[in-house]
Design a protein around this motif. Structure first.
Motif, PDB file in Angstrom:
ATOM      1  N   GLU A  76       0.828  -1.205   0.000  1.00 16.83           N
ATOM      2  CA  GLU A  76       0.000   0.000   0.000  1.00 16.83           C
ATOM      3  C   GLU A  76       0.863   1.257   0.000  1.00 16.83           C
ATOM      4  O   GLU A  76       0.506   2.274  -0.599  1.00 16.83           O
ATOM      5  CB  GLU A  76      -0.912  -0.026   1.227  1.00 16.83           C
ATOM      6  CG  GLU A  76      -1.942   1.072   1.281  1.00 16.83           C
ATOM      7  CD  GLU A  76      -1.460   2.302   2.024  1.00 16.83           C
ATOM      8  OE1 GLU A  76      -2.030   3.385   1.820  1.00 16.83           O
ATOM      9  OE2 GLU A  76      -0.501   2.162   2.815  1.00 16.83           O
ATOM     10  N   ARG A  77       2.004   1.219   0.637  1.00 11.24           N
ATOM     11  CA  ARG A  77       2.887   2.382   0.657  1.00 11.24           C
ATOM     12  C   ARG A  77       3.518   2.622  -0.704  1.00 11.24           C
ATOM     13  O   ARG A  77       3.796   3.755  -1.075  1.00 11.24           O
ATOM     14  CB  ARG A  77       3.980   2.180   1.711  1.00 11.24           C
ATOM     15  CG  ARG A  77       3.454   2.212   3.151  1.00 11.24           C
ATOM     16  CD  ARG A  77       4.569   2.022   4.150  1.00 11.24           C
ATOM     17  NE  ARG A  77       4.080   2.068   5.530  1.00 11.24           N
ATOM     18  CZ  ARG A  77       4.836   1.885   6.598  1.00 11.24           C
ATOM     19  NH1 ARG A  77       6.133   1.639   6.451  1.00 11.24           N
ATOM     20  NH2 ARG A  77       4.305   1.939   7.811  1.00 11.24           N
ATOM     21  N   LYS A  78       3.725   1.560  -1.469  1.00 14.10           N
ATOM     22  CA  LYS A  78       4.346   1.725  -2.785  1.00 14.10           C
ATOM     23  C   LYS A  78       3.356   2.249  -3.819  1.00 14.10           C
ATOM     24  O   LYS A  78       3.742   2.957  -4.751  1.00 14.10           O
ATOM     25  CB  LYS A  78       4.937   0.386  -3.247  1.00 14.10           C
ATOM     26  CG  LYS A  78       6.204  -0.011  -2.497  1.00 14.10           C
ATOM     27  CD  LYS A  78       6.724  -1.332  -3.012  1.00 14.10           C
ATOM     28  CE  LYS A  78       8.062  -1.660  -2.386  1.00 14.10           C
ATOM     29  NZ  LYS A  78       9.152  -0.790  -2.864  1.00 14.10           N
ATOM     30  N   ARG A  79       2.088   1.870  -3.676  1.00 16.52           N
ATOM     31  CA  ARG A  79       1.019   2.306  -4.570  1.00 16.52           C
ATOM     32  C   ARG A  79       1.392   2.144  -6.042  1.00 16.52           C
ATOM     33  O   ARG A  79       1.594   1.043  -6.517  1.00 16.52           O
ATOM     34  CB  ARG A  79       0.616   3.745  -4.248  1.00 16.52           C
ATOM     35  CG  ARG A  79      -0.038   3.901  -2.861  1.00 16.52           C
ATOM     36  CD  ARG A  79      -0.481   5.311  -2.598  1.00 16.52           C
ATOM     37  NE  ARG A  79      -1.087   5.429  -1.277  1.00 16.52           N
ATOM     38  CZ  ARG A  79      -2.379   5.278  -1.030  1.00 16.52           C
ATOM     39  NH1 ARG A  79      -3.196   5.029  -2.022  1.00 16.52           N
ATOM     40  NH2 ARG A  79      -2.855   5.393   0.200  1.00 16.52           N
ATOM     41  N   GLY A  80       1.536   3.240  -6.777  1.00 18.45           N
ATOM     42  CA  GLY A  80       1.762   3.164  -8.211  1.00 18.45           C
ATOM     43  C   GLY A  80       3.087   2.547  -8.598  1.00 18.45           C
ATOM     44  O   GLY A  80       3.256   2.087  -9.738  1.00 18.45           O
ATOM     45  N   LEU A  81       4.059   2.527  -7.681  1.00 21.88           N
ATOM     46  CA  LEU A  81       5.359   1.944  -7.998  1.00 21.88           C
ATOM     47  C   LEU A  81       5.305   0.439  -8.199  1.00 21.88           C
ATOM     48  O   LEU A  81       6.245  -0.161  -8.708  1.00 21.88           O
ATOM     49  CB  LEU A  81       6.361   2.270  -6.878  1.00 21.88           C
ATOM     50  CG  LEU A  81       6.684   3.760  -6.674  1.00 21.88           C
ATOM     51  CD1 LEU A  81       7.600   3.948  -5.479  1.00 21.88           C
ATOM     52  CD2 LEU A  81       7.322   4.350  -7.933  1.00 21.88           C
ATOM     53  N   VAL A  82       4.195  -0.189  -7.767  1.00 18.29           N
ATOM     54  CA  VAL A  82       4.090  -1.638  -7.902  1.00 18.29           C
ATOM     55  C   VAL A  82       4.051  -2.050  -9.367  1.00 18.29           C
ATOM     56  O   VAL A  82       4.332  -3.201  -9.698  1.00 18.29           O
ATOM     57  CB  VAL A  82       2.831  -2.130  -7.144  1.00 18.29           C
ATOM     58  CG1 VAL A  82       2.672  -3.632  -7.241  1.00 18.29           C
ATOM     59  CG2 VAL A  82       2.918  -1.721  -5.679  1.00 18.29           C
ATOM     60  N   ARG A  83       3.700  -1.116 -10.251  1.00 13.94           N
ATOM     61  CA  ARG A  83       3.697  -1.441 -11.681  1.00 13.94           C
ATOM     62  C   ARG A  83       5.080  -1.850 -12.167  1.00 13.94           C
ATOM     63  O   ARG A  83       5.210  -2.597 -13.129  1.00 13.94           O
ATOM     64  CB  ARG A  83       3.214  -0.227 -12.487  1.00 13.94           C
ATOM     65  CG  ARG A  83       1.804   0.234 -12.122  1.00 13.94           C
ATOM     66  CD  ARG A  83       0.762  -0.734 -12.587  1.00 13.94           C
ATOM     67  NE  ARG A  83      -0.591  -0.274 -12.265  1.00 13.94           N
ATOM     68  CZ  ARG A  83      -1.683  -0.961 -12.552  1.00 13.94           C
ATOM     69  NH1 ARG A  83      -1.580  -2.130 -13.164  1.00 13.94           N
ATOM     70  NH2 ARG A  83      -2.879  -0.486 -12.228  1.00 13.94           N
ATOM     71  N   ASP A  84       6.103  -1.346 -11.505  1.00 10.23           N
ATOM     72  CA  ASP A  84       7.476  -1.745 -11.822  1.00 10.23           C
ATOM     73  C   ASP A  84       7.790  -3.026 -11.061  1.00 10.23           C
ATOM     74  O   ASP A  84       7.629  -3.104  -9.844  1.00 10.23           O
ATOM     75  CB  ASP A  84       8.448  -0.632 -11.409  1.00 10.23           C
ATOM     76  CG  ASP A  84       9.868  -0.916 -11.850  1.00 10.23           C
ATOM     77  OD1 ASP A  84      10.118  -1.980 -12.457  1.00 10.23           O
ATOM     78  OD2 ASP A  84      10.747  -0.074 -11.582  1.00 10.23           O
ATOM     79  N   TRP A  85       8.252  -4.049 -11.762  1.00  9.49           N
ATOM     80  CA  TRP A  85       8.444  -5.359 -11.132  1.00  9.49           C
ATOM     81  C   TRP A  85       9.497  -5.318 -10.037  1.00  9.49           C
ATOM     82  O   TRP A  85       9.437  -6.100  -9.073  1.00  9.49           O
ATOM     83  CB  TRP A  85       8.823  -6.398 -12.187  1.00  9.49           C
ATOM     84  CG  TRP A  85      10.169  -6.164 -12.836  1.00  9.49           C
ATOM     85  CD1 TRP A  85      10.419  -5.404 -13.940  1.00  9.49           C
ATOM     86  CD2 TRP A  85      11.406  -6.708 -12.417  1.00  9.49           C
ATOM     87  NE1 TRP A  85      11.754  -5.423 -14.235  1.00  9.49           N
ATOM     88  CE2 TRP A  85      12.398  -6.235 -13.320  1.00  9.49           C
ATOM     89  CE3 TRP A  85      11.806  -7.540 -11.379  1.00  9.49           C
ATOM     90  CZ2 TRP A  85      13.735  -6.569 -13.205  1.00  9.49           C
ATOM     91  CZ3 TRP A  85      13.146  -7.889 -11.256  1.00  9.49           C
ATOM     92  CH2 TRP A  85      14.093  -7.395 -12.165  1.00  9.49           C
ATOM     93  N   LYS A  86      10.458  -4.385 -10.127  1.00  2.30           N
ATOM     94  CA  LYS A  86      11.481  -4.311  -9.078  1.00  2.30           C
ATOM     95  C   LYS A  86      10.859  -3.851  -7.760  1.00  2.30           C
ATOM     96  O   LYS A  86      11.140  -4.421  -6.701  1.00  2.30           O
ATOM     97  CB  LYS A  86      12.587  -3.351  -9.513  1.00  2.30           C
ATOM     98  CG  LYS A  86      13.347  -3.801 -10.751  1.00  2.30           C
ATOM     99  CD  LYS A  86      14.402  -2.780 -11.134  1.00  2.30           C
ATOM    100  CE  LYS A  86      15.131  -3.205 -12.393  1.00  2.30           C
ATOM    101  NZ  LYS A  86      16.148  -2.197 -12.819  1.00  2.30           N
ATOM    102  N   HIS A  87      10.011  -2.834  -7.816  1.00  6.95           N
ATOM    103  CA  HIS A  87       9.357  -2.362  -6.602  1.00  6.95           C
ATOM    104  C   HIS A  87       8.327  -3.374  -6.099  1.00  6.95           C
ATOM    105  O   HIS A  87       8.054  -3.435  -4.896  1.00  6.95           O
ATOM    106  CB  HIS A  87       8.666  -1.024  -6.863  1.00  6.95           C
ATOM    107  CG  HIS A  87       9.620   0.118  -7.017  1.00  6.95           C
ATOM    108  ND1 HIS A  87      10.186   0.766  -5.946  1.00  6.95           N
ATOM    109  CD2 HIS A  87      10.117   0.719  -8.139  1.00  6.95           C
ATOM    110  CE1 HIS A  87      10.983   1.722  -6.380  1.00  6.95           C
ATOM    111  NE2 HIS A  87      10.958   1.718  -7.712  1.00  6.95           N
ATOM    112  N   ALA A  88       7.749  -4.160  -7.009  1.00  2.77           N
ATOM    113  CA  ALA A  88       6.761  -5.154  -6.586  1.00  2.77           C
ATOM    114  C   ALA A  88       7.410  -6.305  -5.820  1.00  2.77           C
ATOM    115  O   ALA A  88       6.839  -6.833  -4.862  1.00  2.77           O
ATOM    116  CB  ALA A  88       6.009  -5.691  -7.807  1.00  2.77           C
TER     117      ALA A  88
END
Length: 456
Positions: A201-213
Motif C-alpha cells: 500500500e505504501r508503494k502504490r503506483g510503484l508496484v507497476r514496476d516489477w522491481k518495486h513489486a
C-alpha cells in the motif's frame, strides 16, 4: 318639529388585496416530511477516559459503521462452517479416541477420552471467535500498526520450531507447551497477509514496476517460506506462496511477473519433491505409479474415494461412517471432507462448498466497495488463503491433487489452524462493518441523466 334620526350609510369593508399565488417549487419528500428531532451529541469525555476513547477512534480510522448483508454473509458462513467442523470432529475422532482408551494401560475415564478431541476443538473455537470479535472492532490504522511486529513474532516462532519443535509425520512444525501444541505457521499466514498489504500500500503506483513489486515482499516473504520448508511442510509453504501472489495481484503488479514466479515456484516444488522420499512417494501415488507396492501409498486416497462413493446422494447418516473405523488415516484432520461425504452424501459436500462460495462472494463484494488499496490487498490475500486452502484440501481428498497434508479451514481438527482462521475472518468483518456506500458506475450515471432529460 320632530327631527327624525339620520341613518348613517353602511361602510363598505375595505378591499383586501387578493393574494398573488406564488409559483410553487417542487419539494422532496425529505423536505416536506418533518425531520427527526436533532439530538445534540454528548459532551466529549475528559481526562484519561477521554484520551482512551480518542485513541480508540483514531485506531479504528472511522466512526461510521454501515453493516450490510455482506457482513452477515461472512459471519453466517463462518459460524456455519465452524459448527459443521465441531460436529464432524466429534464424529470422526470418536473411533480413534475409543481405540486410544482401550489400549491405555492406566485406568481412564472412557467417556472423557471419547470427547477429548471435541472438547479441545471447542475450546479453540471459543478462543477463535473471541479473537474474531475483537479484531472486527479494529480499523486500518491498527492493522498497519500490527503488521511489522506480527511479522517479527512469526519469524521468531518459526525459528523456535526448528530449535525446540516437535516432529510429527516427518514435519517439524509444532511447539509443545504443556499438554497443548502451537503450530507457528498458522499465525504466520495472517502476519504475512497483514505485512504484504502494508508494504504494497505504501508503494502504490510503484508496484507497476516489477522491481518495486518484488522488493521487499519477495525477500522477507521468502524467509517465511524458507523457514516453513526447513520444517518439512511443503503444503503450508504452498499456501504462504499463494498469499504472497494474491497480495501482488491485488496490488496491481504486472501480469508477466506472475508467469516468471509461477515457473520458479513449480521448479522449487519439483526440486523439494525430488529431495524428499515421502513427497516423491505421494506424487507417484497420485499418478498411480506405485499402488501395487507392499507399502500401498495409495491406501489413504483410495479409502477417501470409497467413503465419498459409499455416501451416495444423502449419506449413511451422522456418526454412521464405516471408513472412519481405522480405514482412513487422519480421518478427523486432513481427510475429514471424506467423512462428510460419507455421512451426509453429495448434498452435504455441496453445502460445505456453497458456504465457502458465499464467503468468497461476500468478501469480494466488500473489497470492491473500497478505494483504499490496503483494504483490497488485505481482503484479497485472506480470501485466497481461505478459499485456496479449501480448494487444495478438497482436491486432495477427491484425487484431483496429490496428498500434501493441508487441513480444511474451519472444519479439520487443529487448534492453531481454527483459532487464526477465525482471527482472519475478524479482519474481513472489520472492513465489512464500515463498508462504504456503492458508487454508481459511469454508465449508470449517463443513463440516469438521459432519463432525466427525457422526462418533462
Amino acid at each position: 318639529m320632530v327631527s327624525t334620526p339620520t341613518r348613517h350609510p353602511r361602510r363598505k369593508p375595505a378591499l383586501r388585496p387578493h393574494p398573488v399565488a406564488k409559483r410553487s417549487t417542487p419539494t422532496t419528500q425529505a423536505e416536506s416530511s418533518p425531520g427527526p428531532a436533532v439530538v445534540e451529541p454528548p459532551p466529549e469525555r475528559t481526562g484519561l477516559v477521554g484520551k482512551f476513547v480518542r485513541l480508540w477512534r483514531f485506531l479504528e480510522g472511522s466512526d461510521k459503521q454501515t453493516s450490510g448483508s455482506s457482513y452477515y454473509m461472512i459471519l453466517g458462513a463462518t459460524l456455519a462452517l465452524t459448527a459443521i467442523g465441531l460436529m464432524m470432529v466429534l464424529s470422526a475422532s470418536s473411533v480413534e479416541s475409543i481405540a486410544k482408551a482401550a489400549s491405555s494401560v492406566e485406568p481412564t475415564d472412557e467417556g472423557a477420552i471419547v470427547f477429548d478431541f471435541f472438547f479441545k476443538q471447542s475450546m479453540y473455537a471459543v478462543l477463535g471467535v473471541v479473537m474474531m470479535l475483537v479484531l472486527s472492532r479494529f480499523g486500518p490504522r491498527m492493522f498497519k500498526i500490527l503488521a511489522w511486529p506480527g511479522l517479527g513474532v512469526a519469524v521468531v516462532l518459526l525459528v523456535l520450531v526448528l530449535i525446540i519443535g516437535e516432529s510429527i509425520n516427518g514435519n517439524q512444525n509444532w511447539i509443545r507447551i504443556g499438554n497443548q501444541s502451537l503450530q507457528p505457521s498458522e499465525p504466520a499466514k495472517l502476519a504475512l497477509a497483514l505485512w504484504c498489504a502494508t508494504v504494497l500500500e505504501r508503494k502504490r503506483g510503484l508496484v507497476r514496476d516489477w522491481k518495486h513489486a518484488l522488493v521487499p515482499v519477495l525477500p522477507l516473504g521468502g524467509v517465511i517460506l524458507l523457514l516453513v520448508m526447513l520444517g518439512g511442510d511443503l503444503g503450508t509453504a504452498i499456501i504462504l506462496g499463494m498469499i504472497i501472489a494474491a497480495a501482488l495481484f491485488f496490488a496491481g503488479a504486472p501480469m508477466r511477473m506472475f508467469i516468471l514466479l509461477g515457473v520458479v515456484g513449480i521448479a522449487a516444488a519439483f526440486g523439494a519433491t525430488l529431495l524428499n522420499s515421502t513427497r516423491s512417494t505421494r506424487i507417484e501415488a497420485w499418478l498411480r505409479l506405485n499402488c501395487e507396492s507392499a507399502l500401498d501409498p495409495c491406501f489413504q486416497s483410495n479409502q477417501g474415494l470409497f467413503a465419498l462413493a459409499s455416501g451416495g446422494w444423502w449419506g449413511v447418516g451422522i456418526g454412521q461412517s464405516r471408513q472412519k473405523w481405522n480405514w482412513i488415516p487422519e480421518a478427523h484432520n486432513d481427510f475429514i471432507f471424506a467423512i462428510i461425504g460419507e455421512e451426509f452424501g453429495l448434498v452435504g459436500t455441496l453445502v460445505v462448498i456453497i458456504l465457502f462460495g458465499i464467503l468468497a462472494v461476500a468478501t469480494l463484494r466488500v473489497a470492491r466497495r473500497y478505494t483504499d488499496p490496503f483494504v483490497r490487498i488485505l481482503m484479497g490475500s485472506i480470501m485466497v488463503w481461505l478459499i485456496g486452502q479449501a480448494f487444495v484440501n478438497i482436491g486432495m481428498v477427491t484425487g484431483v491433487l496429490p496428498v500434501i497434508g493441508v487441513p480444511l479451514p474451519f472444519i479439520s481438527y487443529g487448534g492453531s489452524a481454527l483459532t487464526f482462521t477465525l482471527a482472519a475472518v475478524g479482519v474481513l468483518l472489520a472492513f465489512a462493518r464500515r463498508m462504504p456506500p456503492a458508487v454508481p458506475e459511469p454508465a449508470q450515471i449517463a443513463s440516469s441523466m438521459e432519463k432525466s432529460k427525457r422526462t418533462p
